[in-house]
Motif scaffolding. Structure first.
Motif, PDB file in Angstrom:
ATOM      1  N   GLU A 169      -8.324   1.270  -0.344  1.00  0.00           N
ATOM      2  CA  GLU A 169      -7.602   2.223  -0.628  1.00  0.00           C
ATOM      3  C   GLU A 169      -7.227   2.142  -2.291  1.00  0.00           C
ATOM      4  O   GLU A 169      -6.896   3.208  -3.053  1.00  0.00           O
ATOM      5  N   MET A 170      -7.014   0.872  -2.589  1.00  0.00           N
ATOM      6  CA  MET A 170      -6.697   0.556  -4.152  1.00  0.00           C
ATOM      7  C   MET A 170      -7.966   1.363  -5.107  1.00  0.00           C
ATOM      8  O   MET A 170      -7.907   1.594  -6.141  1.00  0.00           O
ATOM      9  N   ALA A 171      -9.290   1.095  -4.238  1.00  0.00           N
ATOM     10  CA  ALA A 171     -10.354   1.946  -4.999  1.00  0.00           C
ATOM     11  C   ALA A 171     -10.137   3.180  -5.539  1.00  0.00           C
ATOM     12  O   ALA A 171     -10.927   3.796  -6.454  1.00  0.00           O
ATOM     13  N   GLY A 172      -9.266   3.878  -4.603  1.00  0.00           N
ATOM     14  CA  GLY A 172      -9.242   5.525  -4.975  1.00  0.00           C
ATOM     15  C   GLY A 172      -8.152   5.975  -5.728  1.00  0.00           C
ATOM     16  O   GLY A 172      -7.734   7.052  -5.789  1.00  0.00           O
ATOM     17  N   LEU A 173      -6.981   5.109  -5.930  1.00  0.00           N
ATOM     18  CA  LEU A 173      -6.011   5.540  -6.507  1.00  0.00           C
ATOM     19  C   LEU A 173      -6.109   6.009  -7.826  1.00  0.00           C
ATOM     20  O   LEU A 173      -6.846   5.393  -8.804  1.00  0.00           O
ATOM     21  N   LYS A 174      -5.464   7.194  -7.953  1.00  0.00           N
ATOM     22  CA  LYS A 174      -5.797   8.104  -9.476  1.00  0.00           C
ATOM     23  C   LYS A 174      -4.897   7.449 -10.511  1.00  0.00           C
ATOM     24  O   LYS A 174      -4.749   8.213 -11.697  1.00  0.00           O
ATOM     25  N   VAL A 175      -4.111   6.235 -10.299  1.00  0.00           N
ATOM     26  CA  VAL A 175      -3.463   5.908 -11.457  1.00  0.00           C
ATOM     27  C   VAL A 175      -4.081   4.496 -12.040  1.00  0.00           C
ATOM     28  O   VAL A 175      -4.819   3.731 -11.178  1.00  0.00           O
ATOM     29  N   PRO A 176      -3.773   4.169 -13.389  1.00  0.00           N
ATOM     30  CA  PRO A 176      -4.087   2.869 -13.862  1.00  0.00           C
ATOM     31  C   PRO A 176      -3.466   1.599 -13.050  1.00  0.00           C
ATOM     32  O   PRO A 176      -2.535   1.850 -12.772  1.00  0.00           O
ATOM     33  N   ILE A 177      -4.421   0.793 -12.715  1.00  0.00           N
ATOM     34  CA  ILE A 177      -4.030  -0.541 -11.945  1.00  0.00           C
ATOM     35  C   ILE A 177      -4.507  -1.688 -12.811  1.00  0.00           C
ATOM     36  O   ILE A 177      -5.456  -2.013 -13.259  1.00  0.00           O
ATOM     37  N   ALA A 234       2.953   5.396  -6.099  1.00  0.00           N
ATOM     38  CA  ALA A 234       2.711   5.315  -7.478  1.00  0.00           C
ATOM     39  C   ALA A 234       1.721   6.547  -7.680  1.00  0.00           C
ATOM     40  O   ALA A 234       1.766   7.101  -8.801  1.00  0.00           O
ATOM     41  N   ASP A 235       0.804   6.471  -6.891  1.00  0.00           N
ATOM     42  CA  ASP A 235      -0.549   7.695  -6.872  1.00  0.00           C
ATOM     43  C   ASP A 235       0.307   8.982  -7.085  1.00  0.00           C
ATOM     44  O   ASP A 235      -0.077   9.925  -7.946  1.00  0.00           O
ATOM     45  N   LYS A 236       1.068   9.111  -6.106  1.00  0.00           N
ATOM     46  CA  LYS A 236       1.742  10.755  -5.989  1.00  0.00           C
ATOM     47  C   LYS A 236       2.550  11.037  -7.169  1.00  0.00           C
ATOM     48  O   LYS A 236       2.294  12.025  -7.839  1.00  0.00           O
ATOM     49  N   PHE A 237       3.234   9.933  -7.744  1.00  0.00           N
ATOM     50  CA  PHE A 237       4.248  10.253  -8.978  1.00  0.00           C
ATOM     51  C   PHE A 237       3.639   9.828 -10.244  1.00  0.00           C
ATOM     52  O   PHE A 237       4.418   9.915 -11.284  1.00  0.00           O
ATOM     53  N   ASN A 238       2.285   9.580 -10.122  1.00  0.00           N
ATOM     54  CA  ASN A 238       1.391   9.417 -11.275  1.00  0.00           C
ATOM     55  C   ASN A 238       2.131   8.350 -12.361  1.00  0.00           C
ATOM     56  O   ASN A 238       2.590   8.091 -13.448  1.00  0.00           O
ATOM     57  N   ARG A 239       2.338   7.133 -11.472  1.00  0.00           N
ATOM     58  CA  ARG A 239       2.941   5.960 -12.173  1.00  0.00           C
ATOM     59  C   ARG A 239       1.844   4.816 -12.244  1.00  0.00           C
ATOM     60  O   ARG A 239       1.367   4.609 -11.253  1.00  0.00           O
ATOM     61  N   LEU A 262       0.669  -1.127   0.153  1.00  0.00           N
ATOM     62  CA  LEU A 262      -0.003  -0.026   0.082  1.00  0.00           C
ATOM     63  C   LEU A 262       0.872   1.381   0.108  1.00  0.00           C
ATOM     64  O   LEU A 262       0.585   2.280  -0.664  1.00  0.00           O
ATOM     65  N   ARG A 263       1.792   0.941   0.800  1.00  0.00           N
ATOM     66  CA  ARG A 263       3.066   2.346   0.588  1.00  0.00           C
ATOM     67  C   ARG A 263       3.339   2.576  -0.627  1.00  0.00           C
ATOM     68  O   ARG A 263       3.536   3.743  -1.023  1.00  0.00           O
TER      69      ARG A 263
END
Ligand SMILES: [Zn+2]
Lengths: 318, 286
Positions: free
Chosen positions: A183-191, A146-151, A140-141
């Motif tokens: 938390e994965m539900a809210g990540l703003k990057v593709p998973i 990844a979310d922060k750096f848009n990866r 999760l960390r």
């Protein structure tokens, strides 16, 4: 030392027979090339027949095959400059999950996966690929990073389940899994999530909330192992084969249930027969997925993720 | 010799107390599961199924729970008619469901809706472990996800009472996926500023414990409730570890920092009421 599964024995026997005939032909003057050609044709048919019609229980055995490629095998094939990072910053580092960043065709991505061993020594180090809470918290960390750096995030799923132990309970195994789901539900990057071996229960799902979900042809995804299901349902773990069929745990089952997006084909005889070929098949799917997901705005991505999970399930209303 | 005599004596002495554990007229009387003391059922019910002698919390069914918390006649039920479609065509599943429907008067192991608690409106879901051991299948996942969505749309808080043995085996992987479905719904609700309170009651295990039960802004439990991810027997078999007597109880989780509070059932309504009130929009100090 190759592990041979019970249902593969007719193929192995025939292969041995062909080898014997070839050896005999070389050592004597009798020409058996016609017989050999016939047997080789029969071998090809037999392989198509057996590997082309795997029963659920046979797929379970494939998914658990000793030599089946693991997360680190695929990372080596699919990415460059992989940097593994460790620790949950709270308790420790869990080697049942590997996590880090790498280049995928020039694009930095976060890569996370369950990691099991291929022998006893590795399995002890990796806790048989069964993560403790700190493993999920490490994952999760890295996802938040990844979310922060848009990866984009690529997850490889391969576990019998989360670690069942006293200390895992004390450190909040339930909370760790639940937190990742949310938390994965809210990540703003593709998973992108890919089940490469066994997808065992909540311990698998905790790396499995994504925009696109794929399964290798002979991987499984289930709420409980077939042995466990048989013990609970019929008080007989020997009925695992029956449970594997009725519980719908194979890639074709999950595709039909609308849970996964696509099945990734395996080389004849399973992923372990040709890791490079398998990695190529996975590669195509990752590239296609990232191109597709990159087109979406953050709002569209999150809305689609919700729509995807909202529709899973079946019920009647009066 | 002496040991044999002692054992025999002990065995003989235990017979009368064994007898006292059986033959209680169901209906009129209720025997405490913990101290075995017998009470009039009415007396036990009036005490919210908490043993007047030892304080043991017996399970409340869904409607007993709703009646114990909500202001009279304010509760509105949602999605009452939703039932399983037996999605995997699992043999014998529909018969089992029919039996539990007759036994409980419920269509599933969860009742959801909204109502007023100490005068404050809240969305609510309460699980009932009499129904297939509170196991989670498609209907439960859908009802909980919808309740959370309704709470988001109506800007209401959401309180959940969990009681579950884990996954609904007969729905296989669909059961597993309800964990993610409900969690995604909760994330949307939470991001919109929604307040979620989870109260774990006996038992809260497996997939329910590892999803919405642990996702409240505040996580509470009732005294003595069994709460955990893996089953005790599986842990013992896998690790051969000796487990403490209080392992996976509410008190054990509290000791390990996993819960905000363990709350006696008699205090629940007040704590929930206060908490709801504290989350109303603020103003100037009086
Ligand atoms: Zn008592």
């Amino acid at each position: 030392m190759k592990q041979i599964l019970e249902f593969e024995k007719p193929i192995v026997n025939l292969k041995e027979k062909i080898a014997e005939l070839k050896k005999f032909t070389g050592e004597s003057d009798i020409d058996l090339s016609e017989e050999i050609t016939t047997l080789e044709k029969r071998l090809a048919d037999l392989e198509d027949d057996i590997y082309g019609n795997l029963k659920p229980w046979q797929r379970v055995q494939m998914a658990r095959h000793q030599e089946r490629p693991t997360t680190l095998d695929y990372i080596a094939e699919l990415f460059t400059d992989f940097l593994e990072f460790h620790g949950d910053r709270n308790f420790g580092d869990d080697e049942a999950i590997v996590s880090g960043i790498a280049y995928y065709k020039g694009v930095p991505v976060t890569v996370i996966g369950h990691q099991r061993g291929k022998n006893t020594k590795e399995n002890i180090r990796r806790n048989f690929g069964m993560p403790h809470p700190e493993g999920y918290r490490k994952a999760l960390r890295h996802m938040k990073q990844a979310d922060k750096f848009n990866r984009p995030i690529i997850c490889f799923i391969d576990t019998k389940g989360a670690d069942p132990g006293k200390e895992s309970e004390e450190r909040g195994q339930s909370e760790a899994i639940a937190r990742n789901l949310m938390e994965m539900a809210g990540l703003k990057v593709p998973i992108v999530c890919i089940v490469i071996g066994e997808g065992g229960s909540g311990g698998a799902l905790a790396l499995g909330v994504g925009d696109l979900i794929f399964m290798l042809e002979n991987s499984t995804y289930s709420v409980i192992s077939p042995e466990g299901a048989a013990a609970l349902l019929w008080k007989d773990s020997g009925l695992a084969q029956k449970a594997a069929e009725s519980m719908k745990i194979t890639a074709p089952d999950l595709f039909e249930l609308g849970i996964i997006d696509e099945i990734i084909a395996e080389p004849k005889g399973g992923a372990h027969r040709n890791i490079k070929q398998q990695a190529e098949n996975i590669d195509k799917v990752i590239e296609k997925s990232l191109v597709e997901l990159n087109k979406l705005s953050v709002d569209e991505l999150l809305e689609k993720r919700w729509e995807k999970y909202k529709q899973i399930g079946d019920y009647k209303e009066h | 010799m002496l040991k044999d005599l002692f054992n025999k004596k002990k065995k003989y002495a235990s017979i009368p107390s064994e007898q006292s554990k059986v033959d209680i007229p169901e209906g009129l009387m209720k025997k405490c599961d913990n101290c075995y003391k017998i009470f009039y059922r009415k007396e036990m019910n009036n005490n919210l199924n908490v043993c007047p002698n030892c304080g043991h919390h017996h399970q409340l069914n869904a409607w007993e729970r709703i009646d114990s918390l909500f202001d009279k006649d304010t509760f509105v039920e949602w999605d009452k008619g939703m039932i399983t479609s037996n999605p995997l065509d699992f043999p014998g599943y529909e018969e089992k469901m029919e039996n539990d429907r007759k036994k409980t008067g419920l269509n599933e192991g969860v009742v959801s809706g909204k109502g007023f608690l100490n005068g404050q409106e809240t969305a609510f879901a309460v699980m009932d472990s009499r129904f297939r051991m509170g196991s989670m299948g498609s209907v439960m996942g859908e009802k909980i996800a919808r309740a959370v969505e309704n709470a988001r749309k109506e800007s209401l808080p959401f309180i959940i009472f969990t009681a579950s043995g884990g996954a609904r085996m007969q729905e296989g992987v669909l059961s597993l996926m309800q964990m993610s479905k409900t969690s995604v719904a909760i994330k949307r609700f939470s991001d919109a500023g929604g307040l979620m309170i989870s109260v774990m009651t006996h038992p809260t295990t497996g997939g329910v414990s590892a999803s919405f039960a642990s996702l409240g802004d505040y996580n509470f439990a009732e005294p003595g409730a069994l709460i955990g991810f893996a089953g005790r027997r599986i842990i013992e078999q896998t690790t051969r570890e000796k487990l403490p007597d209080d392992f996976q109880t509410a008190e054990f989780l509290f000791k390990h920092g996993q819960l905000d509070q363990v709350i006696h059932r008699h205090d629940l309504k007040n704590v929930l009421g206060t908490l709801l009130k504290m989350h109303q929009k603020g103003g100037n100090p009086e």
